[in-house]
Design an enzyme around this catalytic site. Structure first.
Site, PDB file in Angstrom:
ATOM      1  N   ALA A  75       0.368  -0.944   0.033  1.00 32.77           N
ATOM      2  CA  ALA A  75      -0.078  -0.021  -0.120  1.00 32.77           C
ATOM      3  C   ALA A  75       1.094   0.994   0.056  1.00 32.77           C
ATOM      4  CB  ALA A  75      -0.568   0.162   1.209  1.00 32.77           C
ATOM      5  N   GLY A 120       0.475  -4.946   0.257  1.00 26.03           N
ATOM      6  CA  GLY A 120      -0.777  -4.948  -0.397  1.00 26.03           C
ATOM      7  C   GLY A 120      -0.476  -5.935  -0.894  1.00 26.03           C
TER       8      GLY A 120
HETATM    9  N1  COA Z   1       4.840   3.606  -0.665  1.00 25.48           N
HETATM   10  C1  COA Z   1       4.740   4.438  -0.925  1.00 25.48           C
HETATM   11  N2  COA Z   1       6.127   4.875  -1.727  1.00 25.48           N
HETATM   12  C2  COA Z   1       6.772   3.913  -2.243  1.00 25.48           C
HETATM   13  C3  COA Z   1       6.312   2.592  -1.073  1.00 25.48           C
HETATM   14  C4  COA Z   1       5.574   2.178  -0.899  1.00 25.48           C
HETATM   15  N3  COA Z   1       4.867   0.789  -0.575  1.00 25.48           N
HETATM   16  N4  COA Z   1       7.573   1.865  -1.781  1.00 25.48           N
HETATM   17  C5  COA Z   1       8.612   2.090  -2.683  1.00 25.48           C
HETATM   18  N5  COA Z   1       8.072   3.539  -2.836  1.00 25.48           N
HETATM   19  C6  COA Z   1       8.695   4.534  -3.131  1.00 25.48           C
HETATM   20  C7  COA Z   1      10.315   5.087  -2.986  1.00 25.48           C
HETATM   21  O1  COA Z   1       9.522   6.034  -1.916  1.00 25.48           O
HETATM   22  C8  COA Z   1      10.709   5.454  -3.709  1.00 25.48           C
HETATM   23  O2  COA Z   1      10.355   7.172  -4.152  1.00 25.48           O
HETATM   24  P1  COA Z   1      11.105   7.718  -4.569  1.00 25.48           P
HETATM   25  O3  COA Z   1      11.679   7.683  -5.969  1.00 25.48           O
HETATM   26  O4  COA Z   1      10.327   9.379  -4.546  1.00 25.48           O
HETATM   27  O5  COA Z   1      12.001   8.103  -2.929  1.00 25.48           O
HETATM   28  C9  COA Z   1      10.372   4.383  -4.388  1.00 25.48           C
HETATM   29  O6  COA Z   1       8.901   4.420  -4.754  1.00 25.48           O
HETATM   30  C10 COA Z   1      11.773   3.630  -5.298  1.00 25.48           C
HETATM   31  O7  COA Z   1      11.612   2.514  -3.989  1.00 25.48           O
HETATM   32  P2  COA Z   1      13.409   2.914  -3.378  1.00 25.48           P
HETATM   33  O8  COA Z   1      13.096   2.585  -1.871  1.00 25.48           O
HETATM   34  O9  COA Z   1      14.061   4.130  -4.056  1.00 25.48           O
HETATM   35  O10 COA Z   1      13.732   1.388  -4.088  1.00 25.48           O
HETATM   36  P3  COA Z   1      14.689   0.194  -3.765  1.00 25.48           P
HETATM   37  O11 COA Z   1      14.632  -0.254  -4.721  1.00 25.48           O
HETATM   38  O12 COA Z   1      15.700   1.101  -2.690  1.00 25.48           O
HETATM   39  O13 COA Z   1      13.870  -0.426  -2.042  1.00 25.48           O
HETATM   40  C11 COA Z   1      11.963  -1.653  -1.487  1.00 25.48           C
HETATM   41  C12 COA Z   1      12.640  -1.150  -2.216  1.00 25.48           C
HETATM   42  C13 COA Z   1      10.839  -1.767  -2.125  1.00 25.48           C
HETATM   43  C14 COA Z   1      12.682  -2.379  -0.876  1.00 25.48           C
HETATM   44  C15 COA Z   1      11.606  -0.292  -0.139  1.00 25.48           C
HETATM   45  O14 COA Z   1      10.925   0.907  -1.436  1.00 25.48           O
HETATM   46  C16 COA Z   1      10.831  -0.346   0.286  1.00 25.48           C
HETATM   47  O15 COA Z   1      10.666  -0.722   1.500  1.00 25.48           O
HETATM   48  N6  COA Z   1       9.399   0.145   0.553  1.00 25.48           N
HETATM   49  C17 COA Z   1       8.060  -0.131   1.215  1.00 25.48           C
HETATM   50  C18 COA Z   1       7.954  -1.223   1.224  1.00 25.48           C
HETATM   51  C19 COA Z   1       6.615  -1.724   2.320  1.00 25.48           C
HETATM   52  O16 COA Z   1       6.826  -1.352   3.155  1.00 25.48           O
HETATM   53  N7  COA Z   1       5.075  -2.065   1.625  1.00 25.48           N
HETATM   54  C20 COA Z   1       4.107  -2.732   2.633  1.00 25.48           C
HETATM   55  C21 COA Z   1       3.973  -1.286   3.100  1.00 25.48           C
HETATM   56  S1  COA Z   1       2.599  -1.207   3.955  1.00 25.48           S
END
Ligand code: COA
Length: 270
Positions: A75, A120
């Site tokens: 999400a 999600g």
């Molecule tokens: N919600 C909103 N934005 C998200 C997102 C989420 N669930 N997951 C990734 N993004 C965004 C990041 O904020 C980033 O945005 P930016 O470029 O404006 O900074 C972009 O997507 C790319 O993500 P980034 O974190 O830079 O990529 P990464 O390869 O370094 O890491 C993940 C990838 C998936 C490990 C990391 O993004 C992450 O942990 N995301 C959250 C996952 C999560 O907790 N999901 C459950 C939510 S309930």
């Protein structure tokens, strides 16, 4: 590939395509945020489900994420960060209703997990009938790291799919697992090299499209409904559903084709 004739070309967060006759693909299209699900996305999935439910020519649905990195990274945390408890309940209810609608579609639904399936995203995959994953995919319910818990069905569906021990561990630690481990745990059906995933999904869809639509829908509903019943009730439901297939046309077509040593061909039904 062609856009579905009645699809909304102005979807902001989805792409909905006819891949080949009867086989459609819904792609979550927010690659800048790794296909995180916001409210618009859930609304557009519902609009798409309206179309699918109404159109008997749509026989198989594939679901994937745009880009090479992510299926759905959960999400949208930017959206969730501003919610109060009341709004969070509405968001969770809406997500759960959306994913239940998806599970209850009368057609086979295949998740093609091409990268991150987090929160999600894992719950979206869990709402599909088949999960095919790229070797590069990963799965997690990482909500614990945000001080929350899975709100789109994961707390219940993961335990039903992979058992209590593994679900408790994954949800309480938020640990990310590889596609290999997901296969070992029974979370996914099959794993393929990333560049073969789309083709393998299509092959599965082509196998399913030749089956009786009536029997496919009945099997899906029977298995889901039966899981929530005591075994003796579930077995009686099986007998009733078995009888219903005998009342339908598809079994006549299929049995006659077997006796004639020919290929059965079924009409779409809904
Ligand atoms: N919600 C909103 N934005 C998200 C997102 C989420 N669930 N997951 C990734 N993004 C965004 C990041 O904020 C980033 O945005 P930016 O470029 O404006 O900074 C972009 O997507 C790319 O993500 P980034 O974190 O830079 O990529 P990464 O390869 O370094 O890491 C993940 C990838 C998936 C490990 C990391 O993004 C992450 O942990 N995301 C959250 C996952 C999560 O907790 N999901 C459950 C939510 S309930």
């Amino acid at each position: 590939m062609t856009f579905h004739s009645r699809a909304h070309p102005d979807y902001q967060t989805l792409v909905f395509l006819e891949v080949e006759q009867g086989i459609y693909q819904l792609s979550i299209n927010r690659p800048n945020v790794l296909n995180a699900l916001n409210l618009t996305c859930l609304e557009e999935i519902n609009t798409c489900l309206d179309l699918i439910e109404q159109d008997s020519e749509i026989r198989i649905l594939l679901i994937t994420g745009m880009g090479e990195k992510s299926f759905v990274a959960g999400a949208d945390i930017t959206y969730m960060a501003q919610l109060d408890a009341h709004q969070a309940q509405a968001f969770s209810d809406y997500g759960n209703q959306t994913f239940s609608r998806l599970s209850q579609l009368k057609i086979p639904v295949i998740a093609l997990v091409n990268g991150y399936a987090l929160g999600g995203g894992c719950e979206l995959a869990l709402s599909c009938d088949f999960i095919l994953a790229a070797e590069t995919a990963s799965f997690a319910q990482p909500e614990i790291n945000l001080g929350i818990l899975p709100g789109f069905g994961g707390s219940q569906k993961l335990a039903r799919k992979i058992g209590l021990n593994q679900a408790l561990e994954l949800i309480m630690t938020g640990r990310s697992i590889s596609s290999d481990e997901a296969l070992h745990l029974g979370l996914i059906n099959h794993q393929y090299p990333a560049d073969e995933l789309a083709q393998e999904g299509l092959e599965l869809a082509r196998r399913l499209i030749h089956k009786s639509p009536y029997a496919l829908a009945a099997i899906k509903q029977l298995i889901h409904d039966g899981l929530n019943l005591p075994l003796n009730h579930a077995l009686s439901l099986e007998s009733q559903t078995f009888a219903l297939t005998f009342a339908g046309q598809d079994r006549q077509v299929a049995m006659q084709a077997f006796l004639n040593k020919s290929q059965a061909s079924f009409k779409p039904s809904r």
